[in-house]
Write an enzyme that holds these catalytic residues in place. Sequence first.
Site, short mmCIF file in Angstrom:
data_model
loop_
_atom_site.label_atom_id
_atom_site.label_comp_id
_atom_site.label_asym_id
_atom_site.label_seq_id
_atom_site.Cartn_x
_atom_site.Cartn_y
_atom_site.Cartn_z
N ARG A 37 1.20 -0.85 0.02
CA ARG A 37 -0.04 0.38 0.12
C ARG A 37 1.05 1.08 -0.21
O ARG A 37 1.99 1.57 0.76
CB ARG A 37 -1.08 0.12 1.15
CG ARG A 37 -1.33 -1.27 1.56
CD ARG A 37 -2.73 -1.44 1.44
NE ARG A 37 -3.28 -2.95 1.65
CZ ARG A 37 -3.92 -3.00 0.48
NH1 ARG A 37 -5.08 -3.06 -0.05
NH2 ARG A 37 -4.12 -4.68 0.91
N HIS A 67 8.74 -10.36 -3.84
CA HIS A 67 7.50 -10.63 -4.57
C HIS A 67 7.05 -8.81 -4.68
O HIS A 67 7.72 -8.37 -4.21
CB HIS A 67 6.50 -11.15 -3.01
CG HIS A 67 5.71 -11.51 -3.80
ND1 HIS A 67 4.05 -10.61 -4.06
CD2 HIS A 67 4.80 -12.84 -3.36
CE1 HIS A 67 3.37 -11.59 -4.37
NE2 HIS A 67 2.92 -12.68 -3.65
N TYR A 70 1.64 -7.13 -4.64
CA TYR A 70 0.50 -8.09 -4.54
C TYR A 70 -0.75 -6.68 -5.19
O TYR A 70 -2.08 -7.57 -6.24
CB TYR A 70 -0.14 -8.65 -3.99
CG TYR A 70 -0.86 -8.29 -2.56
CD1 TYR A 70 -1.85 -8.27 -2.32
CD2 TYR A 70 0.19 -8.61 -1.49
CE1 TYR A 70 -1.82 -7.10 -1.14
CE2 TYR A 70 -0.10 -8.20 -0.39
CZ TYR A 70 -1.05 -7.30 0.17
OH TYR A 70 -1.54 -6.66 1.30
N HIS A 107 2.13 -12.02 -9.52
CA HIS A 107 0.87 -11.81 -9.68
C HIS A 107 0.36 -11.72 -11.02
O HIS A 107 0.29 -10.40 -11.94
CB HIS A 107 -0.50 -11.22 -9.21
CG HIS A 107 -0.26 -11.90 -7.74
ND1 HIS A 107 -0.96 -11.70 -6.05
CD2 HIS A 107 0.66 -13.02 -6.94
CE1 HIS A 107 -0.46 -12.42 -4.91
NE2 HIS A 107 0.21 -12.96 -5.18
N GLU A 142 3.16 -16.49 -10.66
CA GLU A 142 2.48 -17.31 -9.55
C GLU A 142 1.60 -17.83 -9.95
O GLU A 142 0.91 -16.76 -11.06
CB GLU A 142 2.23 -15.91 -8.52
CG GLU A 142 1.56 -17.03 -7.37
CD GLU A 142 1.94 -16.42 -5.91
OE1 GLU A 142 2.44 -15.15 -6.06
OE2 GLU A 142 0.83 -17.31 -4.90
N ASP A 176 2.54 -22.25 -6.14
CA ASP A 176 1.13 -21.87 -5.00
C ASP A 176 0.92 -22.49 -4.50
O ASP A 176 -0.10 -22.92 -5.23
CB ASP A 176 1.24 -20.20 -4.86
CG ASP A 176 0.27 -19.96 -3.15
OD1 ASP A 176 -0.15 -20.93 -2.73
OD2 ASP A 176 0.89 -18.78 -3.02
N HIS A 179 -2.75 -21.74 -4.14
CA HIS A 179 -3.76 -21.37 -5.44
C HIS A 179 -3.97 -22.54 -5.93
O HIS A 179 -5.09 -22.56 -6.91
CB HIS A 179 -2.97 -20.35 -5.16
CG HIS A 179 -2.35 -19.01 -4.83
ND1 HIS A 179 -1.52 -18.28 -5.46
CD2 HIS A 179 -2.64 -18.85 -3.67
CE1 HIS A 179 -1.22 -17.64 -4.63
NE2 HIS A 179 -2.36 -17.59 -3.68
N HIS A 211 5.74 -21.54 -2.92
CA HIS A 211 5.11 -20.87 -2.27
C HIS A 211 3.93 -22.34 -1.77
O HIS A 211 3.85 -22.87 -2.46
CB HIS A 211 4.07 -20.27 -2.56
CG HIS A 211 4.85 -18.86 -2.70
ND1 HIS A 211 4.08 -17.67 -3.58
CD2 HIS A 211 5.82 -18.20 -2.97
CE1 HIS A 211 4.61 -16.75 -3.53
NE2 HIS A 211 6.00 -17.26 -3.25
N ASP A 224 -8.21 -18.90 -1.89
CA ASP A 224 -7.28 -17.91 -1.78
C ASP A 224 -6.93 -17.20 -0.25
O ASP A 224 -6.73 -16.40 -0.22
CB ASP A 224 -6.50 -17.29 -2.47
CG ASP A 224 -4.63 -16.37 -2.45
OD1 ASP A 224 -4.76 -16.61 -1.89
OD2 ASP A 224 -4.74 -15.31 -3.02
N HIS A 226 -4.96 -18.45 2.50
CA HIS A 226 -3.69 -20.01 2.83
C HIS A 226 -4.07 -19.86 4.77
O HIS A 226 -4.23 -19.21 5.68
CB HIS A 226 -2.23 -18.35 2.90
CG HIS A 226 -1.97 -18.11 1.71
ND1 HIS A 226 -0.61 -17.39 1.59
CD2 HIS A 226 -2.43 -18.61 0.68
CE1 HIS A 226 -0.41 -17.10 -0.15
NE2 HIS A 226 -1.64 -17.41 0.13
N GLU A 256 4.40 -19.34 3.37
CA GLU A 256 3.44 -17.83 3.48
C GLU A 256 2.37 -18.03 4.28
O GLU A 256 1.18 -17.22 3.62
CB GLU A 256 2.66 -17.43 2.14
CG GLU A 256 4.36 -17.51 1.01
CD GLU A 256 3.43 -16.44 -0.32
OE1 GLU A 256 2.86 -17.38 -0.97
OE2 GLU A 256 3.98 -15.00 -0.66
ZN ZN Z 1 -2.49 -16.63 -1.97
FE FE Z 2 2.10 -17.46 -3.46
FE FE Z 3 1.68 -14.54 -3.86
#
Ligand code: ZN
Ligand code: FE
Ligand code: FE
Length: 277
Positions: A37, A67, A70, A107, A142, A176, A179, A211, A224, A226, A256
């Site tokens: 952000r 990374h 996102y 992503h 990803e 991932d 995912h 991931h 999605d 985790h 993650e």
């Molecule tokens: Zn995720």
């Molecule tokens: Fe991931």
């Molecule tokens: Fe990611």
Amino acid sequence: MFYIGCHLSASKGFLHMAKEASSIGANTFQFFTRNPRGFAAKDIDEKDVREFLDYAKEHNFGKILAHAPYTLNPSSADEKVRDLALRIMTDDMERMEYVPHNLYNFHPGSHVGQGAEKGIELTATLLNTILKPEQTTIVLLETMSGKGSEIGRNFEEIKEIIDKTELSDKVGVCLDTCHVYDAGYDIVGNLDGVLDEFDRIIGLEKLHAIHMNDSKNPFESHKDRHEKIGEGYIGLDAMEKVINNERLKHLPIFLETPNELDGYEAEIKTLKEKRDL
Ligand code: ZN
Ligand code: FE
Ligand code: FE
């Protein structure tokens, strides 16, 4: 060599992350290149980078994984949103060369109503703009769960993006576990079948990182979210098969999961115990 690490805060620099990784039994780590952000990035401190590179070499670290925020959307219908992704990722590419020969994950984006084909096209356009022949960083797409209008929800979409990228030798994939399971690839019941499919469509030589996350939601939920290792729908037995699979064993694993440092330390310990030599 078993390369395993987790997501760490980058706020105190590279050397701090490496020491933090070591302190919890890890030998690699993932970090955000900047605040997701507001997109503020820490200035590169050349002394920190030098000390990190020495430390990583001395402690036999595997490749580290940066990374991208996102919150970027390289396949947005809004040119301003796409341009932000382009500017940030261009800057990230330059910054990554301070720690050469590592990995950068992003992503692929959300097409938000334009259709997957258009989204794929736009993401490939971004890659064709940011990738340079002389860069040492491999940029990873990803695999996504397919929530909303995400692209990269299946191996075919990832393959299409790679095929449309001119410097495709600079591009790879990060798988991932949460995912792909949410997307409908049954890594619990048929890991080898999923890997066969990955190999047939994309090619396993394109897979550079994993991931490792359990999932709070059942198979094919496209959610999605985790979960801690062993506490979700994927389960520890399936994770054990992932880390010991002959076709995956050489890949660095990045957790993650919803954890603080001590939780990550415990998961790393568990997975190291489950790893065959
Ligand atoms: Zn995720
Ligand atoms: Fe991931
Ligand atoms: Fe990611």
